[in-house]
Design an enzyme around this catalytic site. Structure first.
Site, PDB file in Angstrom:
ATOM      1  N   TRP A 260       1.314  -7.483   9.305  1.00 19.07           N
ATOM      2  CA  TRP A 260       2.402  -6.814  10.004  1.00 19.07           C
ATOM      3  C   TRP A 260       2.336  -7.017  11.524  1.00 19.07           C
ATOM      4  O   TRP A 260       3.075  -6.368  12.249  1.00 19.07           O
ATOM      5  CB  TRP A 260       2.377  -5.310   9.698  1.00 19.07           C
TER       6      TRP A 260
ATOM      7  N   CYS B 165       6.397  -5.155   2.567  1.00 16.50           N
ATOM      8  CA  CYS B 165       6.681  -4.320   1.395  1.00 16.50           C
ATOM      9  C   CYS B 165       7.722  -4.914   0.454  1.00 16.50           C
ATOM     10  O   CYS B 165       7.565  -4.848  -0.765  1.00 16.50           O
ATOM     11  CB  CYS B 165       7.071  -2.904   1.819  1.00 16.50           C
TER      12      CYS B 165
ATOM     13  N   HIS C 143      10.949   1.653   3.185  1.00 14.92           N
ATOM     14  CA  HIS C 143       9.810   1.168   2.419  1.00 14.92           C
ATOM     15  C   HIS C 143      10.283   0.870   1.006  1.00 14.92           C
ATOM     16  O   HIS C 143      11.073   1.629   0.431  1.00 14.92           O
ATOM     17  CB  HIS C 143       8.679   2.195   2.399  1.00 14.92           C
TER      18      HIS C 143
ATOM     19  N   ASP D  50       3.846   1.100  -6.603  1.00 19.15           N
ATOM     20  CA  ASP D  50       3.935   0.558  -5.246  1.00 19.15           C
ATOM     21  C   ASP D  50       2.809  -0.449  -5.022  1.00 19.15           C
ATOM     22  O   ASP D  50       1.649  -0.077  -4.867  1.00 19.15           O
ATOM     23  CB  ASP D  50       3.844   1.689  -4.221  1.00 19.15           C
TER      24      ASP D  50
ATOM     25  N   TYR E 157       9.517  -2.498  11.246  1.00 18.75           N
ATOM     26  CA  TYR E 157      10.169  -1.595  10.302  1.00 18.75           C
ATOM     27  C   TYR E 157       9.229  -0.496   9.818  1.00 18.75           C
ATOM     28  O   TYR E 157       9.680   0.563   9.355  1.00 18.75           O
ATOM     29  CB  TYR E 157      10.729  -2.381   9.117  1.00 18.75           C
TER      30      TYR E 157
END
Length: 639
Positions: free
Chosen positions: A238, A274, A333, A356, A513
């Site tokens: 990220w 994600c 997300h 997830d 984000y």
């Protein structure tokens, strides 16, 4: 082995007929792929009539596992419910064998051998081993992934194309994604992913025995899609540094990722975020036969200390002073939901389960999450496995702002129950448009029922914010297009009868984000007097020259406003995320589209930046049409 003339010459797996009947024909027509709990037939080819019993008998031997760890003997009678069995019908020169698998059989790659035994059980001869895949069967009522809706199954099992939702809760954008679960070799790679899990490598026989459970298989997949603990598929990153891999925003589908992982011998693929983890997980789960859909939660909480609140700590200069691992709110997300029974839980928690695969927090020591019943989240049943407290916080935590004074004293500025968990979205089964499923996860925000659930989840509901006096704070903005200057309007309204003095500090920061700050763009502090029953407006012009150098690949600006009343302790804090609009891609088909003929498409977009772009690449991919290809562009002039 007794001496006799050979009778068995081979086995025809009837791939065309079986795969059509089991809805796997798009995966392969030369490899047998069947779904558990549903019969399938193979043809035993013979050189002559097989003598009738009791002189001879046929049996089937099934092996499961890379090293044939599990052996199943299949007889021609249904001896026990829940066991493999077969029936046979003789015809001249061949025998039709119809195999019946239990609806809870382990999924995986089976090898099958037909054996001919004498009346006393002596092996007379056997066929060459043949392989087939057994998958979950959501069309079978006895399967724990049974989904009684053909419309839903067309979308959540059979659709190879989908939409992932991004942007912000008040400016939702879409990204097309090619799941490609029926593309060549994908089913082999999906089982390769399972075979590389730590549990499979440690004790493959036990792992295989557990593969009858979609709870076990789906949890394994969420751990294996990310590469944090194991030989998983995708490595997350990220920080904007992707030179040694592929930037997450470059991927358009799951198939190139899965193939790259397999061809690399299980080496992690760089990089994902994600929505990439979500797209890959959806591909694998749909391929295995578990109904799955992609979910986007806007204003999604990442609660690091499991207190079911997101705590933001600022000093009086509006600088974040949180220490260690910080709570955060992701602009959005993504995760997946899979449909299954939960026989491991009390009644009432079957249906959609949150899974997830993004590596956020450890679950039982591993970076995975779920399956967590959506209904348990809605009702605050955070004691149920798996990872319900974390998912509950993602959609229903309270946002609490604190001001930390120089002496270390913390003052709670506000507690807001309406910020987190907005516009929870998935693609509709009826077309390429959004379905809002927020009501599946939570009761209406601020309602008595929602507050009751919040208490049940173990968090004391704070008192209503003390009246900040007469002032109200609002942030608005003009259309924000990446590459242009635009205005942010901060409005302070005085509802009281007296003029009020205050100090207003406004900052703008480039963020990702998922709330990582990339740099401050602009800051403005103003002392003001707001007249009674009047509104005071401050305008902050955000200039491309300021934000262009630090904006992330997610093109997001966060504006935070702090209003402190002069000679009073009351403080008001508001913030908004502003997604910068990117130019749309325009695709125009040249000529008529004819089956099995080449097709030409013209792809274009308008560069909105005040500078020319160099080294652009279009990535084009289509399930069943073309693998992902990259087309380099020439210099793109400024708008």
């Amino acid at each position: 082995m007794a001496s006799h003339n050979a009778l068995l010459s081979g086995v025809d797996l009837q791939c065309y007929e079986n795969n059509h009947a089991h809805r796997t024909e798009e995966m392969d027509m030369e490899q047998l792929l069947v779904r558990r709990g549903q019969p399938f037939s193979v043809v035993l080819q013979c050189t002559d009539h097989i003598p009738r019993l009791p002189d001879h008998q046929l049996n089937l031997i099934l092996h499961l596992g890379k090293n044939n760890e599990v052996v199943l003997k299949v007889s021609d009678s249904e001896q026990d419910h829940g066991k493999w069995w077969f029936s046979q019908r003789n015809a001249q020169g061949e025998v039709m064998l119809t195999l019946h698998s239990p609806a809870d059989a382990p999924v995986g790659l089976y090898s099958m051998t037909v054996v001919l035994l004498s009346a006393d059980g002596q092996l007379l001869e056997q066929t060459k081993s043949q392989t087939f895949y057994l998958l979950f069967n959501p069309w079978c009522k006895d399967d724990s992934v049974y989904l009684p809706s053909e419309e839903l199954l067309q979308e959540y099992i059979l659709n190879e194309n989908g939409i992932l939702y991004q942007g912000s809760w008040d400016d939702i954008t879409t990204v097309p994604w090619n799941f490609g679960q029926f593309e060549k070799d994908v089913v082999d790679i999906c089982f390769e992913v399972l075979d590389n899990s730590p549990a499979a490598l440690k004790n493959s026989e036990m792992d295989i025995a557990n593969r009858g459970s979609p709870v076990y298989v789906s949890r394994t997949i969420t751990a294996m899609v990310n590469a944090n603990d194991d030989r998983g598929v995708v490595s997350g990153r990220w920080d904007g540094e992707y030179s040694d891999g592929v930037a997450p925003t470059r991927w358009t589908g799951s198939v190139p990722i899965l193939r790259r992982w397999s061809e690399g011998g299980g080496q992690r693929v760089r990089y994902g975020q994600c929505w990439v983890f979500t797209g890959v997980a959806c591909t694998v789960l749909r391929c295995l036969g578990i109904p799955t859909r992609c979910i986007t939660n806007y204003s999604s909480a990442h609660d690091t200390d499991a207190n079911i609140s997101v705590d933001y700590l600022f000093n009086d200069q509006l600088e974040n002073v949180s220490e260690g691992r910080k709570d955060s709110i992701w602009n959005y997300h993504c995760w997946v939901e899979s449909w299954m029974k939960r026989d491991d839980l009390p009644e009432g928690f079957d249906g959609w389960q949150v899974l997830d695969p993004t590596p956020l927090e450890r679950s039982d020591g591993v970076f995975c999450c779920g399956p967590c019943p959506v209904h348990a989240v809605k009702e605050g049943e955070v004691g149920l496995k798996y990872d319900t407290p974390f998912v509950f916080s993602e959609v229903n935590a309270d946002l609490i702002f604190w001001i930390v004074h120089p002496d270390g004293e913390r003052i709670q500025v506000s507690q807001n129950s309406k910020v987190i968990g907005r516009n929870i979205s998935t693609k509709s089964v009826y077309g390429d448009f959004r379905e809002d499923i927020t009501a599946n996860y939570k009761h209406p925000e601020g309602s008595m029922k929602e507050r009751e659930v919040y208490k049940k989840a173990g968090r004391q509901v704070g008192q209503k914010n003390k009246d900040p006096g007469q002032l109200k704070l609002f942030i608005k903005h003009a259309p924000a297009i990446h590459g242009t200057d635009f205005d942010v309007i901060i409005e302070v309204y005085n509802s009281g009868r007296e003029d009020t003095d205050a100090q207003l500090t406004v900052t703008s920061n480039a963020i990702t984000y998922n709330s990582i700050h990339r740099g401050e763009c602009q800051r403005k502090t103003t002392s003001l007097t707001v007249q009674a029953h009047k509104a005071h407006k401050e305008v902050l012009r955000l200039q491309y020259d300021h934000y262009g150098a630090c904006v992330s690949e997610h093109h997001m600006i966060r504006v935070t406003a702090l209003l402190q009343l002069t000679n009073q302790d009351n403080i008001i804090l508001q913030e908004i995320n502003i997604p910068l609009k990117m130019p749309a891609l325009h695709i125009k088909i040249i000529g008529k589209a004819i089956v099995s003929h080449k097709l030409t498409a013209h792809i274009s977009f308008t560069n909105p930046l005040p500078v020319s772009l160099q080294g652009g690449v279009f990535t084009v991919e289509g399930a069943g049409l073309t693998e992902a290809i990259e087309i380099k562009t020439h210099c793109l002039n400024s708008f």
